[in-house]
Design a protein around this motif. Structure first.
Motif, PDB file in Angstrom:
ATOM      1  N   GLY A  77     -34.152  -7.143-101.588  1.00 24.90           N
ATOM      2  CA  GLY A  77     -34.498  -8.458-101.059  1.00 24.90           C
ATOM      3  C   GLY A  77     -33.313  -9.320-100.690  1.00 24.90           C
ATOM      4  N   GLU A  78     -32.124  -8.761-100.699  1.00 27.75           N
ATOM      5  CA  GLU A  78     -30.921  -9.549-100.414  1.00 27.75           C
ATOM      6  C   GLU A  78     -30.899 -10.067 -98.969  1.00 27.75           C
ATOM      7  OE1 GLU A  78     -26.144  -8.822-100.467  1.00 27.75           O
ATOM      8  OE2 GLU A  78     -27.337  -7.989-102.088  1.00 27.75           O
ATOM      9  N   TYR A  79     -31.524  -9.349 -98.056  1.00 30.08           N
ATOM     10  CA  TYR A  79     -31.494  -9.732 -96.648  1.00 30.08           C
ATOM     11  C   TYR A  79     -32.797 -10.367 -96.180  1.00 30.08           C
ATOM     12  CZ  TYR A  79     -27.403  -6.734 -96.830  1.00 30.08           C
ATOM     13  OH  TYR A  79     -26.199  -6.175 -97.167  1.00 30.08           O
ATOM     14  N   THR A  80     -33.605 -10.821 -97.100  1.00 27.25           N
ATOM     15  CA  THR A  80     -34.882 -11.447 -96.747  1.00 27.25           C
ATOM     16  C   THR A  80     -34.720 -12.618 -95.785  1.00 27.25           C
ATOM     17  OG1 THR A  80     -35.856 -10.713 -98.824  1.00 27.25           O
ATOM     18  CG2 THR A  80     -36.960 -12.524 -97.700  1.00 27.25           C
ATOM     19  N   PRO A  81     -33.715 -13.498 -95.945  1.00 27.17           N
ATOM     20  CA  PRO A  81     -33.575 -14.588 -94.963  1.00 27.17           C
ATOM     21  C   PRO A  81     -33.362 -14.083 -93.536  1.00 27.17           C
ATOM     22  CG  PRO A  81     -32.279 -15.069 -96.911  1.00 27.17           C
ATOM     23  CD  PRO A  81     -32.769 -13.657 -97.059  1.00 27.17           C
ATOM     24  N   ILE A  82     -32.649 -12.974 -93.387  1.00 30.25           N
ATOM     25  CA  ILE A  82     -32.403 -12.424 -92.052  1.00 30.25           C
ATOM     26  C   ILE A  82     -33.695 -11.856 -91.478  1.00 30.25           C
ATOM     27  CG2 ILE A  82     -31.177 -10.618 -90.763  1.00 30.25           C
ATOM     28  CD1 ILE A  82     -28.868 -10.999 -92.813  1.00 30.25           C
ATOM     29  N   THR A  83     -34.408 -11.070 -92.270  1.00 30.52           N
ATOM     30  CA  THR A  83     -35.644 -10.470 -91.759  1.00 30.52           C
ATOM     31  C   THR A  83     -36.713 -11.538 -91.514  1.00 30.52           C
ATOM     32  OG1 THR A  83     -36.356  -9.929 -94.017  1.00 30.52           O
ATOM     33  CG2 THR A  83     -35.202  -8.218 -92.785  1.00 30.52           C
ATOM     34  N   LYS A  84     -36.751 -12.571 -92.349  1.00 28.93           N
ATOM     35  CA  LYS A  84     -37.704 -13.664 -92.117  1.00 28.93           C
ATOM     36  C   LYS A  84     -37.378 -14.392 -90.818  1.00 28.93           C
ATOM     37  CE  LYS A  84     -39.481 -14.993 -96.621  1.00 28.93           C
ATOM     38  NZ  LYS A  84     -39.521 -16.045 -97.645  1.00 28.93           N
ATOM     39  N   TYR A  85     -36.083 -14.603 -90.570  1.00 28.01           N
ATOM     40  CA  TYR A  85     -35.672 -15.274 -89.336  1.00 28.01           C
ATOM     41  C   TYR A  85     -36.153 -14.488 -88.127  1.00 28.01           C
ATOM     42  CZ  TYR A  85     -32.860 -16.906 -85.466  1.00 28.01           C
ATOM     43  OH  TYR A  85     -32.464 -17.373 -84.246  1.00 28.01           O
ATOM     44  N   PHE A  86     -35.911 -13.185 -88.125  1.00 29.65           N
ATOM     45  CA  PHE A  86     -36.344 -12.376 -86.991  1.00 29.65           C
ATOM     46  C   PHE A  86     -37.860 -12.290 -86.907  1.00 29.65           C
ATOM     47  CE2 PHE A  86     -31.960 -10.613 -86.864  1.00 29.65           C
ATOM     48  CZ  PHE A  86     -31.711 -10.862 -85.527  1.00 29.65           C
ATOM     49  N   ASP A  87     -38.545 -12.271 -88.038  1.00 28.92           N
ATOM     50  CA  ASP A  87     -40.009 -12.240 -88.012  1.00 28.92           C
ATOM     51  C   ASP A  87     -40.577 -13.538 -87.443  1.00 28.92           C
ATOM     52  OD1 ASP A  87     -40.135  -9.671 -89.006  1.00 28.92           O
ATOM     53  OD2 ASP A  87     -40.478 -10.302 -91.082  1.00 28.92           O
ATOM     54  N   MET A  88     -39.927 -14.665 -87.731  1.00 32.88           N
ATOM     55  CA  MET A  88     -40.407 -15.958 -87.245  1.00 32.88           C
ATOM     56  C   MET A  88     -39.998 -16.206 -85.794  1.00 32.88           C
ATOM     57  SD  MET A  88     -39.995 -18.463 -90.598  1.00 32.88           S
ATOM     58  CE  MET A  88     -38.541 -19.141 -89.913  1.00 32.88           C
ATOM     59  N   LYS A 145     -39.718 -14.275 -82.752  1.00 33.83           N
ATOM     60  CA  LYS A 145     -40.021 -12.996 -82.105  1.00 33.83           C
ATOM     61  C   LYS A 145     -39.171 -12.755 -80.860  1.00 33.83           C
ATOM     62  CE  LYS A 145     -43.230 -11.507 -84.836  1.00 33.83           C
ATOM     63  NZ  LYS A 145     -43.020 -10.389 -85.692  1.00 33.83           N
ATOM     64  N   ARG A 146     -38.856 -13.813 -80.095  1.00 32.78           N
ATOM     65  CA  ARG A 146     -38.053 -13.609 -78.882  1.00 32.78           C
ATOM     66  C   ARG A 146     -36.682 -13.043 -79.213  1.00 32.78           C
ATOM     67  NH1 ARG A 146     -39.337 -18.690 -75.136  1.00 32.78           N
ATOM     68  NH2 ARG A 146     -41.051 -17.733 -74.019  1.00 32.78           N
ATOM     69  N   GLU A 147     -36.017 -13.637 -80.213  1.00 30.88           N
ATOM     70  CA  GLU A 147     -34.703 -13.124 -80.610  1.00 30.88           C
ATOM     71  C   GLU A 147     -34.813 -11.710 -81.162  1.00 30.88           C
ATOM     72  OE1 GLU A 147     -34.562 -16.627 -82.350  1.00 30.88           O
ATOM     73  OE2 GLU A 147     -33.864 -17.389 -80.439  1.00 30.88           O
ATOM     74  N   TRP A 148     -35.870 -11.481 -81.925  1.00 31.40           N
ATOM     75  CA  TRP A 148     -36.125 -10.147 -82.488  1.00 31.40           C
ATOM     76  C   TRP A 148     -36.227  -9.132 -81.357  1.00 31.40           C
ATOM     77  CZ3 TRP A 148     -36.592  -7.289 -86.850  1.00 31.40           C
ATOM     78  CH2 TRP A 148     -37.409  -6.163 -86.825  1.00 31.40           C
ATOM     79  N   ILE A 149     -37.051  -9.430 -80.351  1.00 35.46           N
ATOM     80  CA  ILE A 149     -37.266  -8.496 -79.248  1.00 35.46           C
ATOM     81  C   ILE A 149     -35.970  -8.280 -78.464  1.00 35.46           C
ATOM     82  CG2 ILE A 149     -38.463  -8.210 -77.033  1.00 35.46           C
ATOM     83  CD1 ILE A 149     -40.890  -9.598 -78.414  1.00 35.46           C
ATOM     84  N   ARG A 150     -35.238  -9.346 -78.196  1.00 37.31           N
ATOM     85  CA  ARG A 150     -33.978  -9.232 -77.452  1.00 37.31           C
ATOM     86  C   ARG A 150     -32.977  -8.381 -78.228  1.00 37.31           C
ATOM     87  NH1 ARG A 150     -33.674 -14.500 -75.549  1.00 37.31           N
ATOM     88  NH2 ARG A 150     -32.779 -15.122 -77.514  1.00 37.31           N
ATOM     89  N   PHE A 151     -32.867  -8.620 -79.517  1.00 37.35           N
ATOM     90  CA  PHE A 151     -31.929  -7.866 -80.359  1.00 37.35           C
ATOM     91  C   PHE A 151     -32.355  -6.401 -80.447  1.00 37.35           C
ATOM     92  CE2 PHE A 151     -29.670  -6.723 -84.270  1.00 37.35           C
ATOM     93  CZ  PHE A 151     -28.420  -7.273 -84.005  1.00 37.35           C
ATOM     94  N   ILE A 152     -33.641  -6.159 -80.623  1.00 36.82           N
ATOM     95  CA  ILE A 152     -34.159  -4.789 -80.685  1.00 36.82           C
ATOM     96  C   ILE A 152     -33.905  -4.070 -79.363  1.00 36.82           C
ATOM     97  CG2 ILE A 152     -36.282  -3.411 -80.799  1.00 36.82           C
ATOM     98  CD1 ILE A 152     -35.290  -4.277 -83.523  1.00 36.82           C
ATOM     99  N   ASP A 153     -34.075  -4.761 -78.241  1.00 38.42           N
ATOM    100  CA  ASP A 153     -33.811  -4.139 -76.937  1.00 38.42           C
ATOM    101  C   ASP A 153     -32.363  -3.665 -76.842  1.00 38.42           C
ATOM    102  OD1 ASP A 153     -36.394  -4.415 -76.037  1.00 38.42           O
ATOM    103  OD2 ASP A 153     -35.988  -6.188 -74.801  1.00 38.42           O
ATOM    104  N   VAL A 154     -31.435  -4.499 -77.280  1.00 36.20           N
ATOM    105  CA  VAL A 154     -30.022  -4.106 -77.256  1.00 36.20           C
ATOM    106  C   VAL A 154     -29.796  -2.909 -78.170  1.00 36.20           C
ATOM    107  CG1 VAL A 154     -27.681  -4.837 -77.878  1.00 36.20           C
ATOM    108  CG2 VAL A 154     -29.178  -6.391 -76.619  1.00 36.20           C
ATOM    109  N   LEU A 155     -30.373  -2.935 -79.365  1.00 40.89           N
ATOM    110  CA  LEU A 155     -30.211  -1.821 -80.299  1.00 40.89           C
ATOM    111  C   LEU A 155     -30.857  -0.544 -79.772  1.00 40.89           C
ATOM    112  CD1 LEU A 155     -30.743  -3.586 -83.722  1.00 40.89           C
ATOM    113  CD2 LEU A 155     -28.618  -2.674 -82.823  1.00 40.89           C
ATOM    114  N   GLU A 156     -32.007  -0.678 -79.126  1.00 46.36           N
ATOM    115  CA  GLU A 156     -32.663   0.512 -78.579  1.00 46.36           C
ATOM    116  C   GLU A 156     -31.832   1.149 -77.473  1.00 46.36           C
ATOM    117  OE1 GLU A 156     -36.625  -0.699 -77.521  1.00 46.36           O
ATOM    118  OE2 GLU A 156     -37.397  -0.158 -79.506  1.00 46.36           O
ATOM    119  N   ILE A 157     -31.184   0.332 -76.669  1.00 46.60           N
ATOM    120  CA  ILE A 157     -30.300   0.877 -75.643  1.00 46.60           C
ATOM    121  C   ILE A 157     -29.156   1.635 -76.313  1.00 46.60           C
ATOM    122  CG2 ILE A 157     -28.618   0.268 -73.857  1.00 46.60           C
ATOM    123  CD1 ILE A 157     -30.580  -1.984 -73.035  1.00 46.60           C
TER     124      ILE A 157
END
Length: 135
Positions: free
Chosen positions: A89-100, A102-114
């Motif tokens: 649970g050490e990174y819960t603030p980071i995962t909560k931020y991305f869960d809340m 969604k646009r940043e989550w999707i943009r970041f995931i797109d870069v990682l998927e590439i």
């Protein structure tokens, strides 16, 4: 290895300094964040932080550890250490931020998927050229 002064701050001073640093970071915007981070961190530190966040996001997305290590060019031990902290649970603030946010989550995931899969389109479906069309 990170170099830290041999003269540590008091706990109270350290907490105040971290709180103020967090406020400074929070006040940055899209135009100032990049130059701020570039002037604050060396290029290797920037890469280290980006990879760490990438590992956390990919673990949250349930990507296998071997694939994360291979594609982000980190050791499997690094992924394992971050995975252990993630599970505790050490990174819960980071995962909560991305869960809340969604646009940043999707943009970041797109870069990682590439980075993970390249720019090859999906074999079927309407989104198969989405990465190519964004260019």
């Amino acid at each position: 290895m990170t170099r830290i002064s041999s003269k540590p701050l008091s706990r109270d001073a350290q907490e105040k300094l971290f709180a103020e640093f967090a406020q400074i970071i929070a006040r940055t915007n899209k135009q100032t964040a990049g130059p701020f981070m570039e002037s604050l961190l060396s290029s290797s530190e920037q890469i280290m932080f980006a990879k760490r966040i990438g590992i956390i996001v990919l673990l949250h997305k349930m990507v296998p550890a071997y694939q994360i290590a291979k594609r982000l060019h980190v050791s499997s031990q690094t992924v394992f250490r971050i995975h252990t902290n993630y599970r505790s649970g050490e990174y819960t603030p980071i995962t909560k931020y991305f869960d809340m946010n969604k646009r940043e989550w999707i943009r970041f995931i797109d870069v990682l998927e590439i980075m993970l899969y390249g720019v090859l389109p999906s074999r079927v479906g309407m989104g198969r050229y989405r990465h190519i069309n964004k260019r």
